[in-house]
Design a protein around this motif. Structure first.
Motif, PDB file in Angstrom:
ATOM      1  N   VAL A  45      25.302 -41.863  19.202  1.00  0.00           N
ATOM      2  CA  VAL A  45      25.074 -40.529  18.643  1.00  0.00           C
ATOM      3  C   VAL A  45      26.255 -40.138  17.758  1.00  0.00           C
ATOM      4  O   VAL A  45      27.395 -40.163  18.194  1.00  0.00           O
ATOM      5  CB  VAL A  45      24.904 -39.482  19.775  1.00  0.00           C
ATOM      6  N   TYR A  46      25.968 -39.852  16.476  1.00  0.00           N
ATOM      7  CA  TYR A  46      27.011 -39.393  15.558  1.00  0.00           C
ATOM      8  C   TYR A  46      26.642 -38.028  15.015  1.00  0.00           C
ATOM      9  O   TYR A  46      25.634 -37.886  14.341  1.00  0.00           O
ATOM     10  CB  TYR A  46      27.189 -40.393  14.409  1.00  0.00           C
ATOM     11  N   ARG A  47      27.456 -37.035  15.299  1.00  0.00           N
ATOM     12  CA  ARG A  47      27.182 -35.651  14.892  1.00  0.00           C
ATOM     13  C   ARG A  47      25.748 -35.274  15.233  1.00  0.00           C
ATOM     14  O   ARG A  47      25.007 -34.775  14.397  1.00  0.00           O
ATOM     15  CB  ARG A  47      27.437 -35.475  13.399  1.00  0.00           C
ATOM     16  N   ALA A  49      23.135 -36.988  15.532  1.00  0.00           N
ATOM     17  CA  ALA A  49      22.066 -37.877  15.074  1.00  0.00           C
ATOM     18  C   ALA A  49      22.073 -39.140  15.937  1.00  0.00           C
ATOM     19  O   ALA A  49      23.093 -39.795  16.080  1.00  0.00           O
ATOM     20  CB  ALA A  49      22.264 -38.238  13.606  1.00  0.00           C
TER      21      ALA A  49
ATOM     22  N   GLU B 249      28.590 -30.249  21.995  1.00  0.00           N
ATOM     23  CA  GLU B 249      27.845 -31.523  21.977  1.00  0.00           C
ATOM     24  C   GLU B 249      27.806 -32.166  23.356  1.00  0.00           C
ATOM     25  O   GLU B 249      26.867 -32.883  23.691  1.00  0.00           O
ATOM     26  CB  GLU B 249      28.380 -32.478  20.906  1.00  0.00           C
ATOM     27  N   LEU B 259      34.356 -38.179  16.733  1.00  0.00           N
ATOM     28  CA  LEU B 259      33.890 -37.651  15.440  1.00  0.00           C
ATOM     29  C   LEU B 259      33.633 -36.149  15.559  1.00  0.00           C
ATOM     30  O   LEU B 259      33.907 -35.390  14.627  1.00  0.00           O
ATOM     31  CB  LEU B 259      32.619 -38.379  14.986  1.00  0.00           C
ATOM     32  N   ILE B 299      24.664 -28.815  11.289  1.00  0.00           N
ATOM     33  CA  ILE B 299      24.452 -30.247  11.072  1.00  0.00           C
ATOM     34  C   ILE B 299      23.113 -30.699  11.663  1.00  0.00           C
ATOM     35  O   ILE B 299      22.428 -31.546  11.089  1.00  0.00           O
ATOM     36  CB  ILE B 299      25.652 -31.006  11.654  1.00  0.00           C
TER      37      ILE B 299
END
Lengths: 112, 406
Positions: A45-47, A49, B249, B259, B299
């Motif tokens: 999972v990146y940001r 997504a 998150e 990130l 985002i």
């Protein structure tokens, strides 16, 4: 002579290497590889997504040994690389026609 | 003239310059390895291009003698008359040249911010042409409106200490126009666009955080208490936003990511930028804390709306900048800066309306003008690389190089 290729979990490499050295295998080639079998991949999972990553990291060990040693080598790799979980990997055995040591020109078993 | 102020502003200019390679690394780590150089280059070369245009006509358009509150004249073309003595209007204790070079760094980083929106697919020649036109037709007028003497937003009383509207909303909303007009990357929705080097991205975020002290504290244009306040609230907001992003998150996706921490830190820096000279540390905690959550939400929004803002310039700079500009209207206090104003929570609800007007005008102007520029550039040289070039990557197709070779 046979070549034994084993795809194993990376964290098992040390144990397998030590075991093989201990039983007298004099050399090996190790490669970091990616692939999938029944274990399939995992999610990253990146940001927020999510991506399905199909190829997971494994280590491939290649050793060439005298044919008589093959059952022992297979047994050792199986013993050392096994966790009992899915994704422990596979061992492939194939015939080797000849071996040449580049420095001395020795051919066959002496060159292993 | 004051030696301490001059030293501080020159040093701050160098700090802001360092944000450009910082941004380059931040972005380049997030693309695939075949585009690492192309992405680095799009930020790095702004140091070249925008410096030249700034010296020739940019500074004069932004800060030169006012015409109708809209634009500065070309009286200072080639820095004519911009010398070692202080200017009457900009930084009365430092050389006019020091103010000019400090502002030059802002003009450089702003178009570089947009590059994240069209990463991995824009033709380099088209990009250069776009950058020159964008700096001239979007950045210079906006900088004049907000910071130039006689600019209409400044006269209206809009508060923007270090560039929330000029730098972040303008780049973020231009990024939206760019993502929509240029279109999605090849393989969008089917290919996994996994960042190729997150340690590079974290390094870039750290350099951005470091350089941002120059960006915000330097905007005091003097080495004084207001600079110290801006320094402190900048740090506080960035720290809080990094935390609030990973907590959000963690709750939403089950894992806190590096990130996410880097993105949150940048979101906090963006949000505090317009407010940094007008709010105190507790307000900064709130501004930063909400920035992490708002930008994380922003985002997620892009996949719902279906545009490929590749490196999330809209989510972080567009929404973070908008939140920061509105938050300035909420939390500004004359106890922090007597030359500023009071916000909603300090007895002046009107300020929020002024901030809203400046935000809306920036959104409309940036989106409209950027769309026109992109259409024009597309017509002149074509915006995108060919499909084959995109597949091979920008590094080899645009620059004849590869980032990593064995």
């Amino acid at each position: 002579m046979k070549k034994i290729e084993a795809i194993i979990k990376p964290f098992k490499l040390e144990e397998v290497k030590d075991g093989l050295s201990h039983m007298g295998v004099k050399g090996m080639t190790v490669t970091e590889v990616k692939g999938f079998g029944r274990q399939r991949g995992h999610k990253e999972v990146y940001r927020g997504a999510e991506y399905q990553v199909d190829f997971i990291s494994k280590v491939k060990i290649e050793v060439v040994v005298d044919s008589e040693l093959v059952p022992q080598v297979i047994g050792l790799i199986q013993e050392k690389a096994r966790t009992g979980q899915i994704g422990d990997g596979k061992i492939f055995v194939m015939p080797v026609e000849t071996v040449v040591r580049i420095r001395t020109g020795e051919i066959g078993k002496e060159a292993i | 003239m004051n030696a301490g102020d001059t030293a501080f502003v020159l040093f701050s200019s160098a700090l802001v310059m360092l944000m450009v390679p910082g941004l380059a690394l931040f972005y380049a780590g997030m693309v695939r390895s075949k585009n690492v150089l192309g992405t680095l280059m799009q930020s790095f070369i702004m140091l070249g291009i925008i410096t030249v245009t700034w010296v020739l006509w940019g500074y004069s358009m932004a800060f030169g003698p006012d015409h109708a509150g809209i634009i500065g004249g070309l009286d200072w073309f080639g820095l004519k008359g911009v010398g070692m003595e202080p200017s009457a209007d900009y930084g009365s204790t430092i050389p006019h040249m020091a103010f000019m070079i400090f502002q030059c760094m802002f003009a450089i980083i702003t178009p570089a911010l947009i590059t994240g929106a069209f990463a991995e697919r824009m033709k380099f020649s088209a990009f250069l042409l776009f950058a020159i036109l964008w700096a001239t037709l979007v950045y210079n007028p906006l900088a004049h409106w907000v910071w130039g003497v006689g600019g209409w937003m400044a006269k209206m009383g809009a508060l923007d200490f270090a560039g929330g509207t000029v730098v972040h909303i303008s780049s973020g909303i231009s990024a939206l126009a760019a993502a929509v007009i240029i279109g999605k990357r090849r393989g969008y929705g089917t290919t996994a666009f996994i960042p190729h080097n997150l340690p590079m991205t974290i390094t870039g975020a750290a350099l951005l955080w470091f350089g941002w002290f120059g960006f915000n504290a330097g905007s005091a244009l003097a080495c004084n208490g207001l600079a110290a306040n801006a320094f402190v609230v900048t740090h506080v907001a960035s720290a809080t936003a990094a935390l609030s992003w990973i907590i959000t998150e963690w709750l939403h996706r089950g894992k806190p990511t590096t990130l996410g921490a880097a993105s949150g830190a940048v979101a906090g820096l963006v949000a505090i930028t317009p407010a940094s000279g007008f709010v105190g540390p507790v307000s900064a905690l709130i501004i930063g804390g909400l920035a992490g959550m708002i930008c994380y939400g922003g985002i997620l929004l892009k996949s719902k709306l279906g545009y490929d803002d590749s490196l999330d310039v809209v989510g972080i700079h567009g929404l973070g900048g908008t939140w920061g500009a509105l938050a300035t209207g909420l939390f500004a206090s004359t106890l922090i800066n007597p030359h500023g104003g009071n916000g909603f929570f300090f007895g002046n609800p009107g300020q929020l309306w002024i901030q809203f007007v400046s935000v809306a005008a920036t959104w409309i102007f940036a989106f409209g003008m950027t769309s026109i520029i992109l259409k024009a550039v597309d017509w002149i040289v074509g915006l995108r690389v060919t499909e084959e070039e995109e597949e091979r990557g920008l590094d080899i197709s645009q620059h004849n190089e590869t980032g990593y070779s064995f």
